[in-house]
Enzyme design. Structure first.
Site, PDB file in Angstrom:
ATOM      1  N   CYS A  28      29.484 -88.532  13.741  1.00 57.17           N
ATOM      2  CA  CYS A  28      30.896 -88.710  14.051  1.00 57.17           C
ATOM      3  C   CYS A  28      31.191 -90.180  14.372  1.00 57.17           C
ATOM      4  CB  CYS A  28      31.306 -87.822  15.217  1.00 57.17           C
ATOM      5  SG  CYS A  28      31.438 -86.076  14.765  1.00 57.17           S
ATOM      6  N   HIS A  30      36.195 -89.852  18.121  1.00 56.61           N
ATOM      7  CA  HIS A  30      36.241 -89.459  19.535  1.00 56.61           C
ATOM      8  C   HIS A  30      35.872 -90.611  20.469  1.00 56.61           C
ATOM      9  CE1 HIS A  30      31.793 -89.115  20.100  1.00 56.61           C
ATOM     10  NE2 HIS A  30      31.781 -88.717  18.838  1.00 56.61           N
TER      11      HIS A  30
END
Length: 537
Positions: free
Chosen positions: A448, A429
């Protein structure tokens, strides 16, 4: 019956041999030998379901201990392959070639032959699996190495082997990737360096910079010459040539290429040949864990390199910096492979429960309006009035609410996320924290993978399905609405961890062991019998 050390067996009385032996061997005696052989094979394979099933299905016919050139070729090919296991960084002791050959030489009876037959099949299957998909279990070494390795059974290997050219089959078991072959070549080069005594004395600590002179500069120069980063020189000052060599070293080792030999650079320069060789051997085992089919187009995230790449037909077509999980027990990024299915433009951030209870609940107890940019919702998705709730009544287990950050430029996920749905809740992301990409070591996230150039990453992915991917992306982005965009072709994602690798141009690169995982793998390899080898000349 006997077996010679040179692998030439006297014929085993199989059904194929009986017809030519009837004149000298009574039928009853020949049948008794066949029965004894089969009984020995059944006995030796008892408890090993895959090997046992193979022999039951083939009628207990030999793969190794039969008569003729085909069986001789199989035996010779196996011994040759096992003898070269250490070239691949596998533990030779795991296959005990000398013990196997001694057992072959000592086989005098039909029963010995049957027991030997199964022993050879077992060592063959072990070697075949080890060299093709590795012999360590990743998750047993570190809980973050959740990669699932697709291993095959002994029966499948044996059936394939019987129908193939034995030498070629064994040679082609190892991964066919360019990376694996390059690592083997790098391993051999380092083994030669080890035999030659290494790269010379280490450089004493303390920063060295352009303009410096003295003994430490000479030691730095000599070590970089030995490593191949600069041509021979007699200069005793930190001149432009030395600065360029330091920069080249820094680029090859994931360091900021400022041309200054600071503490971090000197620490890497002073690492021994043995340390680098261990990293390469670990990388070979890691390469064996990866899927055989990586995908003609795939995404490769190397955690130690803090990078994310798109690879098309073996060539890197896009690369960007990344941030990985913080080096704490609950935030380290895991290693696994999956398939990217879609992206979400203008994403909401649905806060993971672990973050809610560990980080936000303690603050809400003190101040109900803490982190006011996050919406608190109940089990039906209805927004909760913070001031109407006594957060002190909830524990980490009983907290009944969810938390969400709506789309926007300050969203924790930035303006786009890339999804390959998985049980670890890991994805790629954007991030509003752009300053982190300037750091040398970029381990800051909750697990992440954050991308420095998420828009360009999106354009590259969308180019496969949109005539004008940039315009398409920004057309969706400008709506401000959370929008899911499916990828018409899913893209494999491989999140790996490599402290040693060879780049597209054939240049070796080394990275720091950010999470200490490679040290654990080397310990496991060493305990299994892998040793460092010095190769002359």
């Amino acid at each position: 019956m006997s077996l010679s050390f040179r692998l030439r067996f006297r014929p085993l009385m199989t059904a194929a041999v009986l017809a030519g032996a009837l004149a000298v061997v009574p039928v009853s005696a020949a049948m008794a030998q066949v029965t004894a052989y089969k009984q020995a094979v059944a006995e030796a394979s008892f408890g090993d379901e895959t090997v046992g099933a193979f022999y039951r299905q083939n009628g207990y016919q030999p793969v190794w201990t039969g008569e003729g050139e085909a069986f001789l070729a199989r035996r010779a090919a196996l011994i040759e392959a096992l003898s070269m296991a250490d070239i691949h960084g596998l533990p030779a002791s795991r296959y005990d070639v000398e013990g196997l050959m001694a057992r072959m030489a000592a086989a005098h009876t039909v029963r010995d032959m049957g027991l030997l037959e199964v022993a050879m099949s077992r060592v063959f299957a072990r070697f075949a699996s080890d060299i093709q998909t590795g012999f360590l279990v990743p998750s047993a070494i570190d809980e973050g190495m959740v990669r699932e390795v697709a291993r095959r059974g002994a029966g499948e290997y044996l059936a394939e082997f019987q129908a193939a050219d034995p030498g070629r089959y064994l040679r082609e078991l190892a991964p066919h990737t360019t990376q694996y072959r390059a690592l083997l070549k790098l391993k051999l080069g380092l083994e030669r360096e080890l035999a030659a005594g290494g790269w010379g004395p280490t450089v004493p600590g303390g920063k060295l910079a352009p303009g410096d002179s003295g003994d430490r500069v000479v030691q730095l120069r000599n070590r970089l010459i030995a490593m191949g980063y600069m041509d021979r020189s007699a200069a005793a000052t930190y001149d432009a040539a030395l600065q360029k060599a330091v920069q080249s070293f820094q680029l090859a080792h994931g360091l900021e290429p400022d041309g200054i030999a600071g503490d971090a650079t000197l620490e890497e320069i002073n690492r021994s040949v043995a340390d680098r060789l261990k990293s390469v051997i670990v990388a070979l085992e890691r390469e064996r864990w990866l899927p055989r089919d990586r995908g003609e187009r795939h995404i490769l995230v190397n955690q130690t390199d803090f990078s994310a790449k798109i690879v098309d037909h073996g060539r890197v077509t896009f690369e960007t910096r990344s941030v990985i999980g913080m080096n704490t027990s609950d935030r380290r990024s895991p290693e696994f492979s999956d398939e990217m299915e879609h992206m979400v433009i203008n994403p909401s951030w649905y806060v993971p429960r672990s973050i809610i209870t560990k980080e936000y609940l303690p603050k809400l107890r003190n101040n109900p309006n803490a982190h006011g940019y996050l919406e608190i919702t109940d089990s039906r998705g209805r927004r909760v009035d913070r001031n109407a709730v006594d957060f002190n009544q909830f524990s980490t287990r009983s907290f009944p609410f969810a938390m969400r950050q709506p789309p926007g430029r300050n969203n924790a996920l930035g303006l786009v996320k890339f999804m390959f749905p998985n049980k670890y809740n890991i994805y790629l992301h954007d991030t509003p924290q752009k300053h982190l990409f300037a750091r040398e070591v970029r381990a800051f996230s909750h697990g992440c993978i954050r991308l420095a150039q998420p828009f360009e990453f999106a354009y590259a992915l969308l180019a496969a399905q949109e005539a004008d991917p940039k315009s398409f992306f920004h057309g969706v982005l400008n709506t401000g609405r959370e929008t899911k965009v499916d990828l018409t072709q899913h893209v494999p994602v491989h999140i790996i961890y490599r402290t040693a690798y060879v780049d597209d141009r054939g240049n070796p690169g080394f990275r720091r062991d950010v999470y200490g995982r490679d040290a654990k793998i080397w310990d496991a390899l060493s305990r299994a019998g892998v040793v460092l080898t010095a190769v002359q000349g």
